[in-house]
Design an enzyme around this catalytic site. Sequence first.
Site, PDB file in Angstrom:
ATOM      1  N   PRO A  19      -2.007 -38.134  38.661  1.00  0.00           N
ATOM      2  CG  PRO A  19      -3.017 -36.259  39.587  1.00  0.00           C
ATOM      3  CD  PRO A  19      -3.064 -37.136  38.387  1.00  0.00           C
ATOM      4  CG  ASP A  42       6.478 -46.142  36.916  1.00  0.00           C
ATOM      5  OD1 ASP A  42       7.068 -47.110  36.423  1.00  0.00           O
ATOM      6  OD2 ASP A  42       6.404 -45.023  36.376  1.00  0.00           O
ATOM      7  CE  LYS A  63      11.389 -46.585  35.709  1.00  0.00           C
ATOM      8  NZ  LYS A  63      11.674 -45.968  34.429  1.00  0.00           N
ATOM      9  N   GLY A  94       3.108 -42.988  36.367  1.00  0.00           N
ATOM     10  CA  GLY A  94       2.495 -41.880  37.096  1.00  0.00           C
ATOM     11  C   GLY A  94       2.386 -40.637  36.224  1.00  0.00           C
ATOM     12  N   GLY A  95       1.355 -39.846  36.478  1.00  0.00           N
ATOM     13  CA  GLY A  95       1.185 -38.587  35.739  1.00  0.00           C
ATOM     14  C   GLY A  95       0.989 -38.816  34.261  1.00  0.00           C
ATOM     15  CG  ASP A  96       1.774 -37.184  29.784  1.00  0.00           C
ATOM     16  OD1 ASP A  96       0.659 -37.177  29.251  1.00  0.00           O
ATOM     17  OD2 ASP A  96       2.829 -37.415  29.144  1.00  0.00           O
ATOM     18  CB  THR A 124       1.791 -33.866  34.096  1.00  0.00           C
ATOM     19  OG1 THR A 124       3.110 -34.043  34.625  1.00  0.00           O
ATOM     20  CG2 THR A 124       1.512 -32.386  33.934  1.00  0.00           C
ATOM     21  CB  ALA A 125       3.032 -34.118  39.319  1.00  0.00           C
ATOM     22  CG  MET A 176      11.724 -36.957  40.067  1.00  0.00           C
ATOM     23  SD  MET A 176      12.474 -38.060  38.855  1.00  0.00           S
ATOM     24  CE  MET A 176      12.226 -37.155  37.341  1.00  0.00           C
TER      25      MET A 176
HETATM   26  N1  SAH Z   1       5.355 -38.627  34.677  1.00  0.00           N
HETATM   27  C1  SAH Z   1       5.096 -38.007  35.959  1.00  0.00           C
HETATM   28  C2  SAH Z   1       6.365 -37.526  36.625  1.00  0.00           C
HETATM   29  C3  SAH Z   1       7.324 -38.631  37.001  1.00  0.00           C
HETATM   30  S1  SAH Z   1       8.695 -38.037  37.893  1.00  0.00           S
HETATM   31  C4  SAH Z   1       4.093 -36.879  35.787  1.00  0.00           C
HETATM   32  O1  SAH Z   1       3.771 -36.532  34.655  1.00  0.00           O
HETATM   33  O2  SAH Z   1       3.597 -36.358  36.781  1.00  0.00           O
HETATM   34  C5  SAH Z   1       8.123 -38.263  39.550  1.00  0.00           C
HETATM   35  C6  SAH Z   1       7.980 -36.912  40.221  1.00  0.00           C
HETATM   36  O3  SAH Z   1       6.731 -36.317  39.862  1.00  0.00           O
HETATM   37  C7  SAH Z   1       7.949 -36.947  41.721  1.00  0.00           C
HETATM   38  O4  SAH Z   1       9.261 -37.021  42.267  1.00  0.00           O
HETATM   39  C8  SAH Z   1       7.285 -35.635  42.047  1.00  0.00           C
HETATM   40  O5  SAH Z   1       8.174 -34.556  41.892  1.00  0.00           O
HETATM   41  C9  SAH Z   1       6.254 -35.546  40.935  1.00  0.00           C
HETATM   42  N2  SAH Z   1       4.946 -36.075  41.337  1.00  0.00           N
HETATM   43  C10 SAH Z   1       4.324 -37.167  40.867  1.00  0.00           C
HETATM   44  N3  SAH Z   1       3.110 -37.321  41.436  1.00  0.00           N
HETATM   45  C11 SAH Z   1       2.955 -36.288  42.300  1.00  0.00           C
HETATM   46  C12 SAH Z   1       1.920 -35.878  43.190  1.00  0.00           C
HETATM   47  N4  SAH Z   1       0.784 -36.570  43.311  1.00  0.00           N
HETATM   48  N5  SAH Z   1       2.123 -34.767  43.929  1.00  0.00           N
HETATM   49  C13 SAH Z   1       3.253 -34.052  43.834  1.00  0.00           C
HETATM   50  N6  SAH Z   1       4.274 -34.388  42.993  1.00  0.00           N
HETATM   51  C14 SAH Z   1       4.129 -35.491  42.248  1.00  0.00           C
END
Ligand code: SAH
Length: 264
Positions: A19, A42, A63, A94-96, A124-125, A176
Amino acid sequence: MIDRHESICGTVYLVGAGPGAVDLLTVRALKLLEAAEIVFHDALVPREILTLSSRAELVSVGKRCGRHTTAQRFINKRLVDAACRHRVVVRLKGGDPLLFGRAQEEIAALEAAGIRYEVVPGVTAAFAAAASIGTSLSQRGGVRSVALATPRVGSDENASDWARGFAAADAGAIYMGIGEAPAIAAALLAKGKPPALPVAVVENASLPHERIVYTSLARLASITASDFSGPTLLLIGPQFTKRAAAQQSSDAASVVDAKTARRA
Ligand code: SAH
């Protein structure tokens, strides 16, 4: 079948960056970043994480919020090309990487070209946001199903009925979604969710400038994207109230610094 590039090309690692906090990277992600010769990343991946890849060429294929500054097809092609020039190619998301990250299209392109790939999961977030507010996504005896959803649809996609599955779950996280908070509230109210249902809006989860707003489904409509500049997640479910000794009113205007929230 013998893949045509397998013998001569390197491996593409689709790696979850987590995150945002550097120390929420997995050990495997860290090792791959250190070994990478080229990293396609990204826009959301912080510089602090990218600098761990000291030897690598860094390529932003940014993106952000659905604005595709680099077309996905072009990214797919660049990954394939890079694998034929480098041994270790990292595609950092980002995230997973397998959640709302268009990884499947990249995997399909790599498979079609016969390029070896591996996926490295990340935090993931939704998990980071739940951790920030110290609130379990599931709740014994009450919340047994948790939905991960996005209302976002690409320009080439059919309209989404995301709210149907989301409303059927006991709780969930919306990715999102901050740009269309009023529409999200309206869609869930129309599916029969109660107006008083708690919502925790978590911006920049796991990062120093993390921010949390506690509100309700009815009041979500008053939230606008311009109130938030970082990535923001909506946690919606009966458990996402501010659990402090002095329970505050669920007011969209009550912004609580995360560190204060944790100590409360
Ligand atoms: N693959 C990512 C998500 C990608 S979509 C995952 O698993 O987290 C991108 C969205 O993820 C952002 O618009 C937001 O809604 C969320 N996001 C990603 N990082 C975040 C964070 N640090 N804090 C809050 N929301 C986050």
